[in-house]
Write a protein that holds these residues in place. Sequence first.
Motif, PDB file in Angstrom:
ATOM      1  N   ALA A   1       0.831  -1.204   0.000  1.00 11.48           N
ATOM      2  CA  ALA A   1       0.000   0.000   0.000  1.00 11.48           C
ATOM      3  C   ALA A   1       0.869   1.259   0.000  1.00 11.48           C
ATOM      4  CB  ALA A   1      -0.926  -0.016   1.213  1.00 11.48           C
ATOM      5  N   LEU A   2       1.926   1.262   0.785  1.00 11.28           N
ATOM      6  CA  LEU A   2       2.835   2.401   0.798  1.00 11.28           C
ATOM      7  C   LEU A   2       3.492   2.602  -0.565  1.00 11.28           C
ATOM      8  CD1 LEU A   2       4.532   1.861   4.273  1.00 11.28           C
ATOM      9  CD2 LEU A   2       3.015   3.748   3.656  1.00 11.28           C
ATOM     10  N   LEU A   3       3.837   1.506  -1.218  1.00 11.34           N
ATOM     11  CA  LEU A   3       4.452   1.608  -2.545  1.00 11.34           C
ATOM     12  C   LEU A   3       3.486   2.232  -3.545  1.00 11.34           C
ATOM     13  CD1 LEU A   3       6.625   0.985  -4.684  1.00 11.34           C
ATOM     14  CD2 LEU A   3       5.562  -1.276  -4.932  1.00 11.34           C
ATOM     15  N   LEU A   4       2.264   1.736  -3.611  1.00 10.12           N
ATOM     16  CA  LEU A   4       1.291   2.288  -4.554  1.00 10.12           C
ATOM     17  C   LEU A   4       1.028   3.761  -4.256  1.00 10.12           C
ATOM     18  CD1 LEU A   4      -1.316  -0.617  -4.881  1.00 10.12           C
ATOM     19  CD2 LEU A   4       0.686  -0.142  -6.307  1.00 10.12           C
ATOM     20  N   HIS A   5       0.984   4.105  -2.993  1.00  7.29           N
ATOM     21  CA  HIS A   5       0.786   5.507  -2.601  1.00  7.29           C
ATOM     22  C   HIS A   5       1.971   6.358  -3.055  1.00  7.29           C
ATOM     23  CE1 HIS A   5       0.443   8.869   0.471  1.00  7.29           C
ATOM     24  NE2 HIS A   5      -0.758   8.845  -0.055  1.00  7.29           N
ATOM     25  N   ALA A   6       3.181   5.817  -2.938  1.00  4.93           N
ATOM     26  CA  ALA A   6       4.384   6.571  -3.320  1.00  4.93           C
ATOM     27  C   ALA A   6       4.511   6.748  -4.828  1.00  4.93           C
ATOM     28  CB  ALA A   6       5.623   5.867  -2.776  1.00  4.93           C
ATOM     29  N   LEU A   7       3.887   5.871  -5.613  1.00  4.72           N
ATOM     30  CA  LEU A   7       4.003   5.936  -7.071  1.00  4.72           C
ATOM     31  C   LEU A   7       3.000   6.903  -7.702  1.00  4.72           C
ATOM     32  CD1 LEU A   7       4.532   2.157  -7.948  1.00  4.72           C
ATOM     33  CD2 LEU A   7       6.253   3.964  -7.856  1.00  4.72           C
ATOM     34  N   ARG A   8       2.208   7.584  -6.875  1.00  3.55           N
ATOM     35  CA  ARG A   8       1.248   8.537  -7.426  1.00  3.55           C
ATOM     36  C   ARG A   8       1.976   9.638  -8.203  1.00  3.55           C
ATOM     37  NH1 ARG A   8       2.434   9.515  -2.258  1.00  3.55           N
ATOM     38  NH2 ARG A   8       2.413  11.632  -1.378  1.00  3.55           N
ATOM     39  N   PRO A   9       1.297  10.294  -9.147  1.00 11.20           N
ATOM     40  CA  PRO A   9       1.946  11.337  -9.944  1.00 11.20           C
ATOM     41  C   PRO A   9       2.537  12.432  -9.069  1.00 11.20           C
ATOM     42  CG  PRO A   9      -0.197  10.788 -10.855  1.00 11.20           C
ATOM     43  CD  PRO A   9      -0.094  10.071  -9.542  1.00 11.20           C
ATOM     44  N   ALA A  10       3.587  13.050  -9.577  1.00 12.71           N
ATOM     45  CA  ALA A  10       4.299  14.057  -8.791  1.00 12.71           C
ATOM     46  C   ALA A  10       3.383  15.182  -8.341  1.00 12.71           C
ATOM     47  CB  ALA A  10       5.466  14.608  -9.605  1.00 12.71           C
ATOM     48  N   ALA A  11       2.449  15.603  -9.203  1.00 10.43           N
ATOM     49  CA  ALA A  11       1.548  16.698  -8.837  1.00 10.43           C
ATOM     50  C   ALA A  11       0.676  16.317  -7.654  1.00 10.43           C
ATOM     51  CB  ALA A  11       0.677  17.078 -10.034  1.00 10.43           C
ATOM     52  N   ALA A  12       0.234  15.054  -7.629  1.00 13.41           N
ATOM     53  CA  ALA A  12      -0.608  14.606  -6.528  1.00 13.41           C
ATOM     54  C   ALA A  12       0.195  14.431  -5.248  1.00 13.41           C
ATOM     55  CB  ALA A  12      -1.291  13.288  -6.889  1.00 13.41           C
ATOM     56  N   ALA A  13       1.501  14.120  -5.400  1.00 11.67           N
ATOM     57  CA  ALA A  13       2.339  13.897  -4.227  1.00 11.67           C
ATOM     58  C   ALA A  13       2.793  15.201  -3.591  1.00 11.67           C
ATOM     59  CB  ALA A  13       3.562  13.062  -4.603  1.00 11.67           C
ATOM     60  N   ALA A  14       2.797  16.320  -4.365  1.00  6.01           N
ATOM     61  CA  ALA A  14       3.289  17.593  -3.849  1.00  6.01           C
ATOM     62  C   ALA A  14       2.300  18.194  -2.848  1.00  6.01           C
ATOM     63  CB  ALA A  14       3.501  18.572  -4.997  1.00  6.01           C
ATOM     64  N   PRO A  15       2.805  18.851  -1.811  1.00  2.00           N
ATOM     65  CA  PRO A  15       1.892  19.506  -0.861  1.00  2.00           C
ATOM     66  C   PRO A  15       1.047  20.569  -1.551  1.00  2.00           C
ATOM     67  CG  PRO A  15       4.166  19.451  -0.024  1.00  2.00           C
ATOM     68  CD  PRO A  15       4.219  19.027  -1.454  1.00  2.00           C
TER      69      PRO A  15
END
Length: 464
Positions: A440-454
């Motif tokens: 689950a952490l891996l899939l969460h980390a692979l999200r697009p950069a825009a979605a991962a940015a604060p």
Amino acid sequence: MTPPTSDTDVRAAIARELPGVRADLERLIRIPGIAFPGFDHNELDRSAEATAALLRGCGLAVEIVRAGGQPAVIGRRPGPPGAPTVLLYAHHDVQPTGDTALWDSDPFTPTERNGRLYARGAADDKAGIMVHVAALRALGPDLPVGVVVFVEGEEEYGSESLEPLLAAHRETLAADVIVIADSGNWDIGVPALTTSLRGIVNCFVEVRVLESAVHSGMFGGPIPDALTVLSRLIASLHDEAGDVAVEGLTATAAAPLDLPGERLRREAGVVGGLEFIGTGRLVDRLWTKPSVAVLGIDAPSTEGAPNALVPAARAKINLRLAPGQDPKAAYAALCAHLERHAPWGVRPTVTLEQDGAPCVIDARGPVYDAVRAAFRSAWDGVDPVDIGVGGSIPFIATFQEMFPDAAILVTGVEDPQSAAHGPNESLHLAEFHRACLAEALLLHALRPAAAAAPQPASSATPGT
């Protein structure tokens, strides 16, 4: 349900989903889906349907497919724009149980003892399916990546229909990252990424010395019996140190890990004062050097055996290949060795049963950094290690060939005490929890950069 936005949220979501995941794992285990001949293959239909229902419950579009073999399940859910697609692999078939008298509880009745869940398929590979399901449930309807789940139905019986299935559904299965949940970890509490596996050649060698059995007193002496011939031929496969003596086989060096001899003795159940065979580090002998084993011999039983020279005998030979070795070349080398070393003018007949390619994975790059970080977080700061596996998963080489640009991650839930393929197979439940969290952490980390940015705070002025 609010989608997880941080690693802390993901942890909480996995903890929330785990009881239901455990219950569904037990329901799946109770279906005895075995692809070997002689078993009720209707059970494989049941396990495919059960797997399909689990994936539909995660919001995936699901179909059950075949390519001349047992049923496989494909589920798909596209991701948001710009998101990578991740293929999640597992298999729903299991090994036969063998002699059920050797089990401490019914093989298809999941039973918990001392923090482990005992049953056939508990670790290999029903838990692999449920790791994927746990991650999908935890991340919920706002899954940040595209997902394809591929659950095979005859992995334990050789995956004969896998390549046709991959070819027929290539576009559907195409992915940027492939997670194969069918391996294990270095130890309880120490996660691992599998980066090499040995290949395999299984063949039969038969020797014949007589047209039919004859009196051992009347003809014994000048004429050898077939079992003696076969025994000498089998003995030629190793040198005096116990290394494989077949010319033309290759070997490489394994990862820089130390495997203590006492640990190997304990994990394998070595009896008495048996000495290890071969030379070099134990991890080399297990992962990156060839090995030969005799799996069975066709010959008269000792019970009621007459005083007659055995006219013919046959053995099944299992050859494990070092990563990088071509299985066709290895089989040719084995045939040449058997012909060259057959004693007393006997001409052996060698027949190939199956072969499979080894694999090596170059585990460098951002996706591998992400999975190692996920392991480290799920195992509470313990650094993962790269390991080899002495067993064979030939279809990984097929995935590498068909999807050359994909990052392939070989993970799993097994540990050195899991006893996969043997009596009392089991799953360490705390390690299962960590494996679910890591994916689950891996899939969460692979999200697009825009979605991962604060996201910036709103600049709207109240009252305007």
